[in-house]
Design a protein around this motif. Structure first.
Motif, PDB file in Angstrom:
ATOM      1  N   HIS A 168     -22.958  -2.251   2.812  1.00  0.00           N
ATOM      2  CA  HIS A 168     -22.763  -2.981   4.078  1.00  0.00           C
ATOM      3  C   HIS A 168     -21.902  -4.227   3.846  1.00  0.00           C
ATOM      4  O   HIS A 168     -20.995  -4.536   4.626  1.00  0.00           O
ATOM      5  CB  HIS A 168     -24.119  -3.446   4.635  1.00  0.00           C
ATOM      6  N   ALA A 169     -22.238  -4.948   2.778  1.00  0.00           N
ATOM      7  CA  ALA A 169     -21.585  -6.231   2.513  1.00  0.00           C
ATOM      8  C   ALA A 169     -20.092  -6.071   2.236  1.00  0.00           C
ATOM      9  O   ALA A 169     -19.270  -6.840   2.728  1.00  0.00           O
ATOM     10  CB  ALA A 169     -22.260  -6.925   1.331  1.00  0.00           C
ATOM     11  N   ARG A 170     -19.745  -5.023   1.470  1.00  0.00           N
ATOM     12  CA  ARG A 170     -18.334  -4.886   1.132  1.00  0.00           C
ATOM     13  C   ARG A 170     -17.521  -4.486   2.362  1.00  0.00           C
ATOM     14  O   ARG A 170     -16.341  -4.850   2.485  1.00  0.00           O
ATOM     15  CB  ARG A 170     -18.146  -3.892  -0.025  1.00  0.00           C
ATOM     16  N   TYR A 171     -18.131  -3.747   3.274  1.00  0.00           N
ATOM     17  CA  TYR A 171     -17.462  -3.451   4.552  1.00  0.00           C
ATOM     18  C   TYR A 171     -17.173  -4.774   5.273  1.00  0.00           C
ATOM     19  O   TYR A 171     -16.027  -5.040   5.672  1.00  0.00           O
ATOM     20  CB  TYR A 171     -18.372  -2.549   5.385  1.00  0.00           C
ATOM     21  N   GLU A 172     -18.182  -5.619   5.388  1.00  0.00           N
ATOM     22  CA  GLU A 172     -17.996  -6.914   6.058  1.00  0.00           C
ATOM     23  C   GLU A 172     -16.952  -7.770   5.326  1.00  0.00           C
ATOM     24  O   GLU A 172     -16.075  -8.366   5.947  1.00  0.00           O
ATOM     25  CB  GLU A 172     -19.325  -7.673   6.113  1.00  0.00           C
ATOM     26  N   GLN A 173     -17.061  -7.820   4.000  1.00  0.00           N
ATOM     27  CA  GLN A 173     -16.118  -8.636   3.217  1.00  0.00           C
ATOM     28  C   GLN A 173     -14.702  -8.073   3.277  1.00  0.00           C
ATOM     29  O   GLN A 173     -13.732  -8.805   3.065  1.00  0.00           O
ATOM     30  CB  GLN A 173     -16.583  -8.727   1.751  1.00  0.00           C
ATOM     31  N   GLY A 174     -14.601  -6.770   3.584  1.00  0.00           N
ATOM     32  CA  GLY A 174     -13.290  -6.128   3.622  1.00  0.00           C
ATOM     33  C   GLY A 174     -12.674  -6.036   5.008  1.00  0.00           C
ATOM     34  O   GLY A 174     -11.579  -5.484   5.166  1.00  0.00           O
ATOM     35  N   LEU A 175     -13.335  -6.569   6.021  1.00  0.00           N
ATOM     36  CA  LEU A 175     -12.782  -6.533   7.379  1.00  0.00           C
ATOM     37  C   LEU A 175     -11.489  -7.349   7.442  1.00  0.00           C
ATOM     38  O   LEU A 175     -11.286  -8.245   6.641  1.00  0.00           O
ATOM     39  CB  LEU A 175     -13.819  -7.070   8.379  1.00  0.00           C
ATOM     40  N   PRO A 176     -10.608  -7.028   8.360  1.00  0.00           N
ATOM     41  CA  PRO A 176      -9.280  -7.675   8.365  1.00  0.00           C
ATOM     42  C   PRO A 176      -9.361  -9.167   8.688  1.00  0.00           C
ATOM     43  O   PRO A 176      -9.752  -9.547   9.790  1.00  0.00           O
ATOM     44  CB  PRO A 176      -8.525  -6.906   9.453  1.00  0.00           C
ATOM     45  N   THR A 177      -8.983 -10.016   7.734  1.00  0.00           N
ATOM     46  CA  THR A 177      -9.088 -11.467   7.945  1.00  0.00           C
ATOM     47  C   THR A 177      -8.171 -11.954   9.057  1.00  0.00           C
ATOM     48  O   THR A 177      -8.470 -12.945   9.705  1.00  0.00           O
ATOM     49  CB  THR A 177      -8.757 -12.236   6.644  1.00  0.00           C
ATOM     50  N   ALA A 178      -7.074 -11.240   9.284  1.00  0.00           N
ATOM     51  CA  ALA A 178      -6.145 -11.668  10.333  1.00  0.00           C
ATOM     52  C   ALA A 178      -6.801 -11.604  11.712  1.00  0.00           C
ATOM     53  O   ALA A 178      -6.347 -12.262  12.650  1.00  0.00           O
ATOM     54  CB  ALA A 178      -4.889 -10.798  10.317  1.00  0.00           C
TER      55      ALA A 178
END
Lengths: 493, 493
Positions: A265-275
């Motif tokens: 779950h966490a890596r999905y959140e951490q990998g969401l598009p920062t832009a």
């Protein structure tokens, strides 16, 4: 761009308050002393109300009308579409109903925490009736707006684009072969032994092993942390993801795979598009896709032969004073793939878990569509448990229909996400294997090729594509349950 | 009561958002990974803006006019008066100036974190000039509204009712005898030995000892916790007080008295009147009274003979593998009362600390009143350090005028609170001893008679009395610095 920009600013404001809500919610579960609860609840209720007002602000309707004249690129259009989706979902239900359901849900959930232990179905019903009644009203209102059945309108909150016609087919197929497969596997496993001891595994050792596994899984500790709570979850915000676990000193198995699950779950959140941070289009696609990432980590990756070969020496190192035989790869493998039908969904193994979900799906679908009454639940539960898992819950409410928190506050429509996630995860793994040497990556200990695929195909997309389009571009086909079946057969038979 | 009730509801709303700010602020210092900083800063800035808007809401002026016709009892009148005080302090400064100062302060503080280490006064001045300029504008506006000098108007934010005429007299007297007394004590201590070793004291051991000391001090763990941060503080809300400390494994002394100090702040917060929770009248009276409680715990109680006799066996127990001779009462006593003039305020002992504060007070008073320029600070600092503590800071900005965070974001008027707190603490102890057998209570280990006095006279009063009235009803007289002098002479000579 005038109105689009106004909308962006407004949704970023909502996200800022959502950030505070996420951190204070995590704090309440992981840090807060019990005496802080009342003041915190009041502060959180105030914040919810404020977020609700921002989300239903009168100017939004006007801006959504006027934004039509802005010239937007494809990503901005997707962004706008997700704002509108959230706005429709939030504004369609009258504020009085939102408040009434929230109050009834809190009351029911609070009492349930005691009633469950006391197996008190009739006491539970005295609150649950109102929760069902208000949820049915909500479903009806959402249905009329969306042109869907009441249950499908609730499902749409968690799984946009998924409807019960699809689920009937997917889940109907699954449950047609699952009980037989389960029996076959139980027979097969009778000849396999699992070596365990009465030794204890200290919280500190389990925590240290968990942190090392999180590093192996590239959890970004600059943007997140691991803590303890009574119910493990993944919270916080993409820039600061808070995962939790719980430790049982007599059992290192649960916390370990729990950490792998929450790290997904966490890596999905951490990998969401920062832009697109702070905008609906920058959020996770759906509950099912979220669960696909945690289950990819836990089931596809974490219980694979190769991963268990990495896990084994690490466990031996951290539990050096314990009997090393427990941590031998073949034994860990047997522990992690043991199939045993049981009453409790959250304790279920990979194979029997879908039966728990399908049972709940069938009941909540008929309940929201007015085909059954909440009073029918215990009997239906018992029937389906017998049919799917060969267990009776007659008179056993606490291990039956009172075991989950979800319905206590009216989250009808959520359960399918768990099994959709398991199906998506299997499909993603199958697709990934066409271009990535997954076994070699796991064997080498450098999991980056796997994470790169997930990032490119899932995480970085946020909500810019529909679930269907996301799955299709990642795997070349829409959801195909065959991958899940193949995965189970390959792993367990 | 119509308008009073509206005001109560409004101020409780502000307090709810303040709760979120306090918890997320604590989290940022004690829990947050570094990568979360940017998103958190944005969320906190949004929250500050929201709280500012609530605090300056246009209807408040009307409600304060109309509330005159409500019939209020004495406590409600005190409550209203504190609301009006906060409202005047918040609304008098134009929003543009609030924003400009906040931005300039953040910029200056951020750069200072690097510049201090580099001893870069001229780099610091490039930001500090603007902070001083905007603070002087703020002081001028506040002064005109309140009919005070600019500095007194700033002082009024932290110490309502205190002015520089009083401080000139109090501090002038104090600094007239402090340097000589310091010299006498240093001479006396030359014949005293302090036994130390090169041993290390693990964080876990220090933490366990700290928690046991907090229990002895009746810290309410149902309504608070202890954690670690790089700068110790007391945060959170009265229902959930978060104190922090830092551990230096080569030195158990600092964290221990740090914990005692923060526990004093915490017990004041935990002891505030719950009936007025969320209202200005239910808050701590002033920064000086807050500091009086932390210093009562740290200096009056924590360094007393009797308390050190409790501390000694506890320290020996927790640091069982270390040389027990260090923890003998007479040695702990010598460690905790060692006097040594130094450059750094936060490291200063009880005796020399006021010299650091008076130096800052004299400079910030003249700076806000326009009598000196910020450029004069290093020279004045050096002069006063030589005069009060016999040390020169010529060219040494980082251990001189750049050592504190306070001025970097324009908190001029705050420093006097520290020494006012020390004076109030000594006066409270002297008064308490007239009705409570303090030495006997400490000796017995049941400190409740002491805490009951503090609760009855200070904590439970919140802000219902002016500082002057609070001190007078508690001690029979207004602030009298003689008690502080007697305390120092008795303890150190």
């Amino acid at each position: 761009m005038e109105y689009y920009n106004k909308l962006v600013e407004h949704y970023k404001t909502i996200a800022n308050f959502g950030h505070l809500s996420a951190i204070c919610g995590w704090d309440a579960a992981a840090m807060m002393p019990s005496g802080g609860n009342q003041a915190r609840s009041e502060a959180m209720a105030q914040l919810s109300l404020h977020i609700h007002h921002l989300s239903t602000a009168p100017q939004l309707g006007e801006w959504f009308d006027r934004v039509e004249s802005d010239s937007l690129d494809a990503m901005q259009k997707a962004s706008l579409s997700e704002m509108q989706r959230q706005w429709r979902l939030t504004t369609v239900v009258p504020e009085d109903l939102v408040k009434a359901k929230s109050l009834a849900g809190s009351k029911c959930e609070h009492a349930w925490r005691t009633q469950r232990g006391e197996n008190d179905w009739s006491g539970f019903c005295s609150n649950f009736e109102e929760v069902v009644n208000l949820s049915q009203q909500e479903a009806q209102i959402r249905a009329e707006q969306a042109g869907l059945t009441p249950y499908d309108a609730m499902l749409d909150i968690y799984e946009p684009g998924v409807n019960s016609a699809q689920l009937d087919e997917l889940f109907g197929d699954l449950i047609s072969w699952l009980p037989d497969l389960t029996q076959q596997i139980i027979e097969k496993q009778k000849s396999e032994s699992v070596y365990t001891t009465q030794e204890s595994y200290s919280t500190a050792q389990q925590n240290a092993l968990g942190l090392e596994i999180m590093k192996l899984l590239n959890f970004d500790f600059e943007h997140g942390r691991l803590d303890i709570s009574s119910h493990p979850f993944c919270g916080g915000v993409p820039q600061d993801v808070r995962i939790t676990t719980r430790y049982d000193e007599s059992d290192f198995v649960q916390s370990l795979m729990g950490i792998v699950h929450e790290t997904g779950h966490a890596r999905y959140e951490q990998g969401l598009p920062t832009a697109y941070a702070g905008l609906p289009v920058g959020e996770a696609r759906s509950m099912g896709i979220h669960e696909s990432q945690s289950l990819f980590f836990e089931m596809q990756l974490g219980r694979s032969d190769g991963f268990i070969h990495h896990l084994s020496p690490l466990a031996q190192k951290h539990f050096a004073s314990n009997d090393a035989k427990v941590f031998e790869p073949s034994n860990l493998q047997n522990i992690y793939t043991r199939v045993q039908p049981g009453y409790i969904r959250v304790d279920a193994d990979e194979l029997t878990y879908p039966a728990h979900v399908i049972l709940r799906y069938e009941i909540e679908r008929d309940l929201m569509n007015g085909k059954i009454s909440y009073k029918d639940i215990p009997e239906l539960w018992d029937q389906k448990m017998q049919q799917y898992l060969g267990l009776s819950t007659k008179g056993n409410f606490k291990d039956g229909c009172m075991q989950d928190i979800h319905w206590t506050d009216g989250a009808f429509g959520y359960f399918p996400s768990y099994t959709l996630g398991a199906m998506y995860a299997a499909q993603f793994m199958a697709a990934m294997k066409q271009t990535v040497n997954v076994d070699e990556a796991i064997k080498s200990g450098d999991l980056n090729p796997i994470f790169t695929w997930l990032s490119d195909n899932i995480w970085s997309k946020g909500s810019s594509l529909s679930t269907e389009a996301l799955v299709k571009q990642a795997t070349g086909e829409t959801l195909n349950a065959q991958h899940f079946q193949s995965h189970l057969v390959n792993r367990y038979l």
